[in-house]
Design an enzyme around this catalytic site. Sequence first.
Site, PDB file in Angstrom:
ATOM      1  N   HIS A 360       0.205   7.068  -1.071  1.00  0.00           N
ATOM      2  CA  HIS A 360      -0.644   5.904  -1.353  1.00  0.00           C
ATOM      3  C   HIS A 360      -2.026   6.245  -1.849  1.00  0.00           C
ATOM      4  O   HIS A 360      -2.821   5.348  -2.111  1.00  0.00           O
ATOM      5  CB  HIS A 360      -0.819   5.049  -0.088  1.00  0.00           C
ATOM      6  CG  HIS A 360       0.381   4.217   0.237  1.00  0.00           C
ATOM      7  ND1 HIS A 360       0.570   2.964  -0.296  1.00  0.00           N
ATOM      8  CD2 HIS A 360       1.447   4.461   1.021  1.00  0.00           C
ATOM      9  CE1 HIS A 360       1.704   2.466   0.167  1.00  0.00           C
ATOM     10  NE2 HIS A 360       2.265   3.357   0.969  1.00  0.00           N
ATOM     11  N   LYS A 550     -11.201  -7.487  -0.469  1.00  0.00           N
ATOM     12  CA  LYS A 550     -10.436  -6.268  -0.230  1.00  0.00           C
ATOM     13  C   LYS A 550     -11.285  -5.388   0.684  1.00  0.00           C
ATOM     14  O   LYS A 550     -12.449  -5.698   0.921  1.00  0.00           O
ATOM     15  CB  LYS A 550     -10.142  -5.544  -1.545  1.00  0.00           C
ATOM     16  CG  LYS A 550     -11.371  -5.388  -2.471  1.00  0.00           C
ATOM     17  CD  LYS A 550     -11.025  -4.703  -3.785  1.00  0.00           C
ATOM     18  CE  LYS A 550     -10.367  -5.625  -4.777  1.00  0.00           C
ATOM     19  NZ  LYS A 550      -9.039  -5.157  -5.177  1.00  0.00           N
ATOM     20  N   ARG A 551     -10.702  -4.296   1.198  1.00  0.00           N
ATOM     21  CA  ARG A 551     -11.513  -3.372   1.993  1.00  0.00           C
ATOM     22  C   ARG A 551     -12.777  -2.988   1.224  1.00  0.00           C
ATOM     23  O   ARG A 551     -12.744  -2.845   0.005  1.00  0.00           O
ATOM     24  CB  ARG A 551     -10.714  -2.097   2.325  1.00  0.00           C
ATOM     25  CG  ARG A 551      -9.597  -2.282   3.316  1.00  0.00           C
ATOM     26  CD  ARG A 551     -10.041  -2.880   4.633  1.00  0.00           C
ATOM     27  NE  ARG A 551     -11.056  -2.065   5.290  1.00  0.00           N
ATOM     28  CZ  ARG A 551     -10.806  -1.002   6.036  1.00  0.00           C
ATOM     29  NH1 ARG A 551      -9.576  -0.618   6.270  1.00  0.00           N
ATOM     30  NH2 ARG A 551     -11.782  -0.306   6.593  1.00  0.00           N
ATOM     31  N   LYS A 556     -13.744   1.020  -4.771  1.00  0.00           N
ATOM     32  CA  LYS A 556     -13.389  -0.343  -5.209  1.00  0.00           C
ATOM     33  C   LYS A 556     -14.566  -1.026  -5.911  1.00  0.00           C
ATOM     34  O   LYS A 556     -14.402  -2.065  -6.541  1.00  0.00           O
ATOM     35  CB  LYS A 556     -12.889  -1.168  -4.016  1.00  0.00           C
ATOM     36  CG  LYS A 556     -11.522  -0.697  -3.489  1.00  0.00           C
ATOM     37  CD  LYS A 556     -11.093  -1.529  -2.284  1.00  0.00           C
ATOM     38  CE  LYS A 556      -9.769  -1.110  -1.666  1.00  0.00           C
ATOM     39  NZ  LYS A 556      -8.592  -1.643  -2.369  1.00  0.00           N
ATOM     40  N   THR A 658      -2.503  -4.599  -4.575  1.00  0.00           N
ATOM     41  CA  THR A 658      -1.535  -5.693  -4.497  1.00  0.00           C
ATOM     42  C   THR A 658      -2.269  -7.020  -4.523  1.00  0.00           C
ATOM     43  O   THR A 658      -1.696  -8.045  -4.895  1.00  0.00           O
ATOM     44  CB  THR A 658      -0.675  -5.617  -3.216  1.00  0.00           C
ATOM     45  OG1 THR A 658      -1.552  -5.436  -2.097  1.00  0.00           O
ATOM     46  CG2 THR A 658       0.333  -4.493  -3.289  1.00  0.00           C
ATOM     47  N   LYS A 662      -1.333 -10.863  -6.327  1.00  0.00           N
ATOM     48  CA  LYS A 662      -1.377 -12.180  -5.673  1.00  0.00           C
ATOM     49  C   LYS A 662      -2.235 -13.152  -6.475  1.00  0.00           C
ATOM     50  O   LYS A 662      -1.881 -14.322  -6.625  1.00  0.00           O
ATOM     51  CB  LYS A 662      -1.955 -12.040  -4.255  1.00  0.00           C
ATOM     52  CG  LYS A 662      -1.190 -11.105  -3.341  1.00  0.00           C
ATOM     53  CD  LYS A 662      -2.028 -10.837  -2.075  1.00  0.00           C
ATOM     54  CE  LYS A 662      -1.502  -9.650  -1.287  1.00  0.00           C
ATOM     55  NZ  LYS A 662      -2.494  -9.166  -0.289  1.00  0.00           N
TER      56      LYS A 662
HETATM   57  C1  PLP Z   1      -3.217  -8.048  -0.283  1.00  0.00           C
HETATM   58  C2  PLP Z   1      -4.170  -7.725   0.789  1.00  0.00           C
HETATM   59  C3  PLP Z   1      -4.913  -6.545   0.728  1.00  0.00           C
HETATM   60  C4  PLP Z   1      -4.836  -5.580  -0.418  1.00  0.00           C
HETATM   61  O1  PLP Z   1      -5.787  -5.940  -1.390  1.00  0.00           O
HETATM   62  P1  PLP Z   1      -6.222  -4.946  -2.571  1.00  0.00           P
HETATM   63  O2  PLP Z   1      -7.078  -5.816  -3.409  1.00  0.00           O
HETATM   64  O3  PLP Z   1      -4.974  -4.540  -3.265  1.00  0.00           O
HETATM   65  O4  PLP Z   1      -6.953  -3.829  -1.960  1.00  0.00           O
HETATM   66  C5  PLP Z   1      -5.801  -6.281   1.754  1.00  0.00           C
HETATM   67  N1  PLP Z   1      -5.955  -7.128   2.788  1.00  0.00           N
HETATM   68  C6  PLP Z   1      -5.267  -8.282   2.867  1.00  0.00           C
HETATM   69  C7  PLP Z   1      -5.485  -9.176   4.024  1.00  0.00           C
HETATM   70  C8  PLP Z   1      -4.347  -8.612   1.878  1.00  0.00           C
HETATM   71  O5  PLP Z   1      -3.657  -9.756   1.986  1.00  0.00           O
END
Ligand code: PLP
Length: 810
Positions: A360, A550-551, A556, A658, A662
Amino acid sequence: MTPAKPSDTAGTDMAARLVDTLRHRVGKDERAAKPHDWYTAAVLTVRDEIIDRWMESTRRTYAESGKRVYYLSLEFLIGRLLRDALNNLDLTGELARALAANGMDLSHLEELEPDAALGNGGLGRLAACFMESLASLDIPAYGYGIRYVNGMFRQRIDDGNQVELPETWLSHGNPWEFDRRESAYRVGFGGEVVAVNPAGGDTVVWTPAEQVEASAVDTPVVGWRGKRVNTLRLWTAHALDPIRLDAFNAGDHVGALEGEARAASLVRVLYPADSHKAGQELRLRQEYFFSAASIQDIVRRHMQYVGDIRTLPDKAAIQLNDTHPAVAVAELVRLLVDVHALGFDEALDITRRTVAYTNHTLLPEALESWPLPLFERLLPRHMQIIYAINARALREARAKGMDDAAISAISLIDEGGERRVRMANLAFAGAHSVNGVAALHTELMKQTVFRDLNALYPDKINNKTNGVTPRRWLMQCNPGLTGVIKDAIGPAFLDDVEKLEELNAMAGDAALGERVAEVKRANKVALSAQIADLVGVRVDPDALFDVQIKRIHEYKRQLLNLIETVALYDQIRSHPERDWVPRVKIFGGKAAASYHNAKLVIKLANDIARRVNSDPGVGELLKVVFVPNYNVTLAERIIPAADLSEQISTAGMEASGTGNMKFALNGALTIGTLDGANIEIMERVGEENIVIFGMTADEVAAKRAGGYDPRAVIEGSPELAQAVRSIASGVFSPDDKDRYKGLMGGLYDSDWFMVAADFDAYAAAQRDVDARWRDRAGWREAAIRNVANVGWFSSDRTIGEYARDIWGVL
Ligand SMILES: *Cc1c(COP(=O)(O)O)cnc(C)c1O
């Protein structure tokens, strides 16, 4: 508890069953019941429907005697389960009516369910989407992980600072889970390894110094249309001896319970180790604890129902979600050699044919390794096995004529300086498949971290681009859009999300554009209310909602977004007469507690928000919001309300992402770099329906190698220079003018993540977004084309590929 009887649940109506459950299993009368009692009764009533299918699925699996998939993951970020179960069983309307008959509102009760926040971010959410898709594709599967009593942490923002509080998701019990105290295994640590019969061969016995009991807690995972119900098996820990009565009776009441407290500490918290070093002994103990329990459970099941350990690879596919469970390789070899008396080479062969590994991250600081003395002290027998696997790998490498540099890169032991055990190399050597999670990431794996291992074992690396489950990330989180799509192309996409492509034929249709826009606006109105509630800021639902959730991590590049926000703020104030597109900048995400710069970025977002939101000079043209405690439930609210999805990592550093999928699935346009799955999203939605900017991964690598001078870049960009200077000089932190000096200084001095290098391209791309937004019809068409063309990013497609190419099921 009243056992569920299919015969009597089938006929009676849900309202009667609900009241019966409330009385007999929750122990409350309708008149006395509180909303939480009704919530519990609702879950138990739905659970009864699930249990019958669960047992039926299990019976079918045993009868067919097929291969099972075992997904080992230290994280499962599953979120709430009630809506998921209702949607997949098509019981939403029935339960809502049953509750309404008792004066209760389903959507209100849904808010009482805590998020099962057993993950950091993308990696844990991927595991949750995969579990749902496995059940939906009717593949027999178990997820194995840890039942963390306090998850990672709950984030509170105090005066702009992140404060970490324990997540207390279990404080009111968990009606979804089943305690399986009968499924328990011993897991040992430390001690010594002795050869019991030195004359007669290499039989060894490991006598651990300490043992804990791992016991299973099962949660059913319902697939789409209830086709199959699989099991998420999370381990909890107990002392073998819960209380030392002799000590207790002698008056040492605390000491007598110490063993149980020690065991419990194993399953207390999830380390926020997402791309950041944890390096704690407790983390290694957690990894071994859950790997050992899971491997014992898998081998026990195989011996019980099949009986011949040599056929394990035909009946079990074990997928390691990152290196966190990599010690499972050594554990399986150990059981095969020490318990089942196979020779080492045969044991390793069986292990390899059973195990597969998903990588990952390529970030060097996130590649797991453990100090060798620690590993040897905690797992002496596994250390021997790792040496033996290593000896074989190095022998093969030499036989292939590889040079010393290649051989030391392949070695499972890092010999440079303090000796360390490399978990990625162990996973690579012990698996038959090593996959990346997006096309670019897999390519970079071959060129960088695994270059030499790939030369030694050229058939192992393969790509499986990530996906997300369309049930949660479209149908459940965005019923409005789902309804509009159903009216437009019929319901077939519910069973095959790639059929969303049929929307392409009507993407320019004004009436459809209008309906999609109405749904988006309603979602934005709802989010605006929640934002007012959470942070007390009023935002205009007609503004462009620009979202980065996101984190929080330097790669990022939330900082790039924040600096551009400041630049935009400066521009609006200098030229208030211009035709600005009103924007709401929405941020959310947790920073690892020990990650100083990430926490400073959170503070900066809040400092900028405070100043911008109270500046009458910008009014509604710009608002900045930091939403606290980002989690799955918040994502389900925010994503359907987003117009613009920020996916702006330094190219080459985001393995897949991911969140990007979404957002596109919910009709947001992406502004992003050519990184991770953004590239594949662009290929599918078309270059004209996504806003791409910045350096490629190759250009980043070349710039890093060739003397990047960020100071010159900053000084060459007036807009950037002004924004950086204003942040550094304390414009946003009048209470502590030097707060961001170091952070901004880092940009001048090194800027590892290339914020300055990409700034001008990013700012220009944002103005391009403004221009597109003004063309309302064009924006709507682009949004529809995003929805239409990202069905491929369904985790059903991803799991289908794993099933065929790696696991040999389907
Ligand atoms: C989808 C998701 C992530 C991943 O987000 P990225 O933008 O791909 O880092 C992290 N936290 C939650 C709660 C998510 O639903």
